[in-house]
Design an enzyme around this catalytic site. Structure first.
Site, PDB file in Angstrom:
ATOM      1  N   CYS A  95       0.591  -1.202   0.391  1.00 26.77           N
ATOM      2  CA  CYS A  95       0.525   0.173   0.356  1.00 26.77           C
ATOM      3  C   CYS A  95       0.916   1.510   0.150  1.00 26.77           C
ATOM      4  O   CYS A  95       1.716   1.657   0.784  1.00 26.77           O
ATOM      5  CB  CYS A  95      -1.176  -0.311   1.666  1.00 26.77           C
ATOM      6  SG  CYS A  95      -1.445   1.784   1.309  1.00 26.77           S
ATOM      7  N   CYS A 138      -0.254   3.808   2.755  1.00 32.91           N
ATOM      8  CA  CYS A 138       0.243   3.226   4.065  1.00 32.91           C
ATOM      9  C   CYS A 138       1.428   3.625   4.024  1.00 32.91           C
ATOM     10  O   CYS A 138       2.053   4.022   5.452  1.00 32.91           O
ATOM     11  CB  CYS A 138       0.537   1.835   4.536  1.00 32.91           C
ATOM     12  SG  CYS A 138      -1.246   1.263   3.766  1.00 32.91           S
TER      13      CYS A 138
END
Length: 109
Positions: A32, A35
């Site tokens: 991600c 993230c």
């Protein structure tokens, strides 16, 4: 090395729900991008709020049961717990100052 410890299905209740201090849980995945974008802020905040707020991480790929239990549908998602209950959440890659403001509101609530 992250300042935020990983939490799993096996220790989630003890580390989060039974914590004597508020907890911020970062739901993330290695693939991600957003993230990775907020990870340095999460680590800094874990250090800054040490002793007042526990900061933990849940890998959504490895801990699907926890993710499903809390309705995590997009990442990064930050959940805030106080006295064993979820009290707030942030979804998306927010700037550090906005995450810190949310932490402050949880701590003073």
């Amino acid at each position: 090395m992250s300042s935020a410890a990983a939490v799993t299905k096996g220790d989630f209740e003890e580390e989060v729900l039974k914590s004597p201090i508020p907890v911020m849980v970062d739901f993330w995945a290695i693939w991600c991008g957003p993230c990775k974008q907020i990870a340095p802020a999460v680590d800094d905040l874990a250090t800054e709020y040490a002793g007042k707020l526990k900061v933990l991480k849940v890998n959504v790929d490895e801990e699907q049961e926890i993710s499903e239990r809390y309705g995590i549908q997009s990442i990064p998602t930050l959940l805030f717990f106080k006295d064993g209950k979820q009290v707030d959440r942030i979804m998306g890659a927010y700037p550090r100052r906005q995450i810190a403001a949310k932490i402050d509101s949880v701590l003073t609530a």
